[in-house]
Write an enzyme that holds these catalytic residues in place. Structure first.
Site, PDB file in Angstrom:
ATOM      1  N   TYR A  19       1.003  -1.172  -0.132  1.00  0.00           N
ATOM      2  CA  TYR A  19       0.039  -0.218  -0.073  1.00  0.00           C
ATOM      3  C   TYR A  19       0.917   1.211   0.035  1.00  0.00           C
ATOM      4  O   TYR A  19       0.688   2.008  -0.802  1.00  0.00           O
ATOM      5  CB  TYR A  19      -0.933   0.028   1.333  1.00  0.00           C
ATOM      6  CG  TYR A  19      -1.661   1.365   1.425  1.00  0.00           C
ATOM      7  CD1 TYR A  19      -2.726   1.597   0.535  1.00  0.00           C
ATOM      8  CD2 TYR A  19      -1.337   2.190   2.540  1.00  0.00           C
ATOM      9  CE1 TYR A  19      -3.455   2.875   0.664  1.00  0.00           C
ATOM     10  CE2 TYR A  19      -2.083   3.342   2.661  1.00  0.00           C
ATOM     11  CZ  TYR A  19      -3.008   3.796   1.790  1.00  0.00           C
ATOM     12  OH  TYR A  19      -3.635   4.994   1.943  1.00  0.00           O
ATOM     13  N   GLU A  41     -11.540   5.596   4.283  1.00  0.00           N
ATOM     14  CA  GLU A  41     -11.135   6.654   5.686  1.00  0.00           C
ATOM     15  C   GLU A  41     -12.205   6.759   6.574  1.00  0.00           C
ATOM     16  O   GLU A  41     -11.806   6.919   7.766  1.00  0.00           O
ATOM     17  CB  GLU A  41     -10.569   7.780   5.147  1.00  0.00           C
ATOM     18  CG  GLU A  41      -9.454   7.878   4.414  1.00  0.00           C
ATOM     19  CD  GLU A  41      -7.957   7.167   4.991  1.00  0.00           C
ATOM     20  OE1 GLU A  41      -8.167   7.167   6.242  1.00  0.00           O
ATOM     21  OE2 GLU A  41      -7.310   6.964   3.980  1.00  0.00           O
ATOM     22  N   TRP A  49      -5.484   1.609  10.175  1.00  0.00           N
ATOM     23  CA  TRP A  49      -5.627   1.356   8.866  1.00  0.00           C
ATOM     24  C   TRP A  49      -5.364   0.013   8.357  1.00  0.00           C
ATOM     25  O   TRP A  49      -6.023  -0.492   7.334  1.00  0.00           O
ATOM     26  CB  TRP A  49      -4.730   2.352   8.249  1.00  0.00           C
ATOM     27  CG  TRP A  49      -4.677   2.567   6.636  1.00  0.00           C
ATOM     28  CD1 TRP A  49      -3.951   2.134   5.699  1.00  0.00           C
ATOM     29  CD2 TRP A  49      -5.988   2.752   5.869  1.00  0.00           C
ATOM     30  NE1 TRP A  49      -4.215   2.508   4.414  1.00  0.00           N
ATOM     31  CE2 TRP A  49      -5.546   2.729   4.580  1.00  0.00           C
ATOM     32  CE3 TRP A  49      -7.279   3.159   6.222  1.00  0.00           C
ATOM     33  CZ2 TRP A  49      -6.615   2.895   3.819  1.00  0.00           C
ATOM     34  CZ3 TRP A  49      -7.935   3.591   5.190  1.00  0.00           C
ATOM     35  CH2 TRP A  49      -7.708   3.492   3.758  1.00  0.00           C
TER      36      TRP A  49
END
Length: 186
Positions: A19, A41, A49
């Site tokens: 990522y 988000e 995350w």
């Protein structure tokens, strides 16, 4: 993965490194991708995350590949189906916020021609390149994320506090917070 110097936050897993290397901080101007990051988000609020990254494909499938036109019209039956889906974050407020955000997203598109034009206008269409020596220097919010958050809320968006907005800005390359010795630093 190759032996590269990376930002310290991504060193805990290959998924995080991928990522970091392929997405985080790279400018995104595509409305579909911007919406995907906005939804992810907002679901990340209060969570790590990596939790979202691990469930990203499940989110993609559950939310019709982040098709905001479909999401804006989800009936109550679809909401109940999402609440039962163990592959995603089953938070009713966040699920309903995703629908409200899809509606608000399309209103922004109508007004500005695209969400990209709207959001990137806050930075004059260009990334902000920060010079961070260490992760300790990377903030959770900024004056700009405060401003964008306030404007998004005024337009009907939900779960878009300044921290969520700043994370969105980082993910979509509006701000480059890669530390100076990271190989991805622009």
């Amino acid at each position: 993965m190759e032996n590269k110097t990376r930002c310290g936050w991504c060193l805990s897993s290959e998924l995080y490194e991928k990522y970091h290397d392929e997405e985080w901080g790279i400018p995104v101007y595509d409305d579909q991708k911007l919406f995907e990051f906005l939804i992810l988000e907002t679901f990340q609020a209060g969570l790590s995350w990596i939790t979202i990254l691990n469930k990203r494909e499940n989110f993609r499938n559950a939310f019709d590949h982040f098709d905001y036109k479909k999401i804006a019209n989800y009936p109550e039956e679809k909401i109940q189906e999402l609440l039962l889906n163990a592959g995603i974050i089953r938070n009713q407020l966040k699920i309903r916020a995703a629908i409200a955000n899809a509606v608000a997203y399309m209103k922004v598109q109508e007004e500005f021609g695209s969400f990209s034009k709207y959001i990137w206008n806050f930075t004059n269409g260009k990334p902000i390149y920060n010079k961070r020596q260490s992760l300790k220097e990377v903030p959770a919010t900024s004056a700009l994320s405060d401003e964008i958050s306030k404007d998004l809320k005024k337009r009907g968006f939900k779960f878009v506090g300044s921290t969520v907005v700043y994370a969105h800005m980082q993910a979509t390359g509006m701000v480059d917070d890669h530390v100076e010795d990271c190989w991805r630093k622009m």
